[in-house]
Design a protein around this motif. Sequence first.
Motif, PDB file in Angstrom:
ATOM      1  N   ALA A 175     -90.486 -21.109  32.497  1.00  0.00           N
ATOM      2  CA  ALA A 175     -90.245 -20.776  31.094  1.00  0.00           C
ATOM      3  C   ALA A 175     -88.966 -19.989  30.992  1.00  0.00           C
ATOM      4  N   CYS A 176     -88.305 -20.108  29.833  1.00  0.00           N
ATOM      5  CA  CYS A 176     -87.032 -19.422  29.720  1.00  0.00           C
ATOM      6  C   CYS A 176     -87.206 -18.081  29.044  1.00  0.00           C
ATOM      7  N   HIS A 192     -81.290 -19.084  36.845  1.00  0.00           N
ATOM      8  CA  HIS A 192     -81.154 -20.010  35.724  1.00  0.00           C
ATOM      9  C   HIS A 192     -80.396 -21.273  36.123  1.00  0.00           C
ATOM     10  N   THR A 199     -83.912 -20.312  32.532  1.00  0.00           N
ATOM     11  CA  THR A 199     -83.512 -21.331  31.569  1.00  0.00           C
ATOM     12  C   THR A 199     -82.931 -22.528  32.312  1.00  0.00           C
ATOM     13  N   GLN A 254     -88.543 -25.717  32.092  1.00  0.00           N
ATOM     14  CA  GLN A 254     -88.181 -24.335  32.360  1.00  0.00           C
ATOM     15  C   GLN A 254     -88.446 -24.089  33.842  1.00  0.00           C
ATOM     16  N   ARG A 281     -88.394 -16.469  36.245  1.00  0.00           N
ATOM     17  CA  ARG A 281     -88.416 -17.454  35.177  1.00  0.00           C
ATOM     18  C   ARG A 281     -86.981 -17.702  34.735  1.00  0.00           C
ATOM     19  N   SER A 321     -92.120 -17.236  27.301  1.00  0.00           N
ATOM     20  CA  SER A 321     -92.616 -16.972  28.636  1.00  0.00           C
ATOM     21  C   SER A 321     -94.133 -17.013  28.691  1.00  0.00           C
TER      22      SER A 321
END
Length: 526
Positions: A21-22, A511, A294, A496, A292, A35
């Motif tokens: 998740a971003c 990311h 993006t 994500q 986590r 998130s």
Amino acid sequence: MRRSIPRLATALVLTGLATAACGTGGSSDDPANPSAGVPGQTSAASAAPDSALNPNATVNVRLVLEPTSLNLTTTAGAALEQLLLDNVYQGLLTVDTNADNKIVPALAASYETSADGLTYTFHLAKGAAFHDGSPLTADDVVWSLRQATAPGSKQPNAKTLGSIANAAAPDPGTVVLTLKQRDNDLTWALTQRAAVVYKKGTDFTKLDAAENGSGPFKLETWQRGSAITLVRNDAYQGPGPKARSAKVVLRYITDRNAADNAESTGQTDVQTSADATLLQPFTGNAGFTVLRGTTTDKYTLAFNNAKAPLNNPAVRHALRRAVDKAALIQALGGAGVRVGGPVPTSDPWYQDLTSVDGYDPAAAKQALAAAGYPDGLKLTLKIPSIYPAAIGDVLVSDFKKAGIELTVRQQEFTAWLTEVYTNKDYDLSLVNHAEARDLGNYANPGYYFGYDNKQVQDWFAQATVAPDEKTRVDLLGKVGRQASEDAAADWLFQAQTLTVVRKGVSGAPQHYTSSRLPLAGVGIVK
């Protein structure tokens, strides 16, 4: 206009499923937080000072998709970019993945743009050299760009540099690019593979399993089917830091359970593209951190727009309405977001298009009947075997509710590249388009989608030469919306990324790891 870009403090196409998740961390019951639903994460990777690190350490990193070649000049796919960009090879510019892919310096310390936008003057960073010890000069830059844009170039992304009319080197530290017309995408193109700088005279045919880059790592070994080892370039004096580890071993482990086991047992220190449904061994475990991140990973259900019955827009719209994207995301552990179109959420021209062709299996069935298929359809989906079988299972089930019989054919990625990407021999296909800012694919009728809309092509061309950013963003927004309203494809979700990091590992990338994985900043605490 002179642009001096601060140096990065650290160095940070198709790939396997990057689940995460971003954004920042948050409580799992916060519906407004992207998130939510994936516990045990942290919002940022930590970096220890160099004095705390073991300079002789080897870092083992799990990746999913092994490249078929190491030749960036001839072989398509994000697997090469993930491995080679910023690690082995460099361009004039690069991106900061910790700042939403902001364009930052690499081999160019600064640049100036003329008032009419037709001339770019780049000033090279001092100290850059190739791995064979020869200095990197403006002549090498000019030669490399000319090779990429020459007639007959096999560079997969050569068109991104098509606005360059001439490249010149007035002195060893200066490169001047003269453009045919204004190109708002030029600086982005210079961060990508087509603009990699090679030593003048390089024989590209010898780059399939060898290299002579300028980055902080050299290629040491490639055990095909298993691992690629990068070794620190101790002579590195180029832009950015030296590598913080003596070696990085990229271990290609496609099976998700095997990847979890490798991380749990210490065979790997960093597990990229972790499966959101298999995080239990690491969640709440003080020995690991789950990052986590993006991505620009767009899991795209491609329609062969040039082949019946997919050349009928009504059929394509029906297919889109048959798929329950929200349920699919949940089946994969909740690590994804719906976008409804070809533009990822991080791009300035992103729009929420999830209302276009919303989930309605009854309406999908009626639309097929109106299009001349009252008894439904039989279609085949070709999907690389690196992706979870659950995706195909959900699509089979969803399509059945709309009267569509779907046959899923899993195949090796090399076969997918030949059959689908090159020969366009398919009905439906599913692949992760991990590349950033690839909206131009929908303005290219020769791309494997076969999508041909002259208005879209015109808007995209106008955006390239737009006089200001607002005009450009508006035009690209129109491109994305029209592609969705034409059902050029179906965008199941934007993935994500979850990265599992062993305690004691510092500076792991967080990311956009599916398309770019700079590793110079990764180290092991003493």
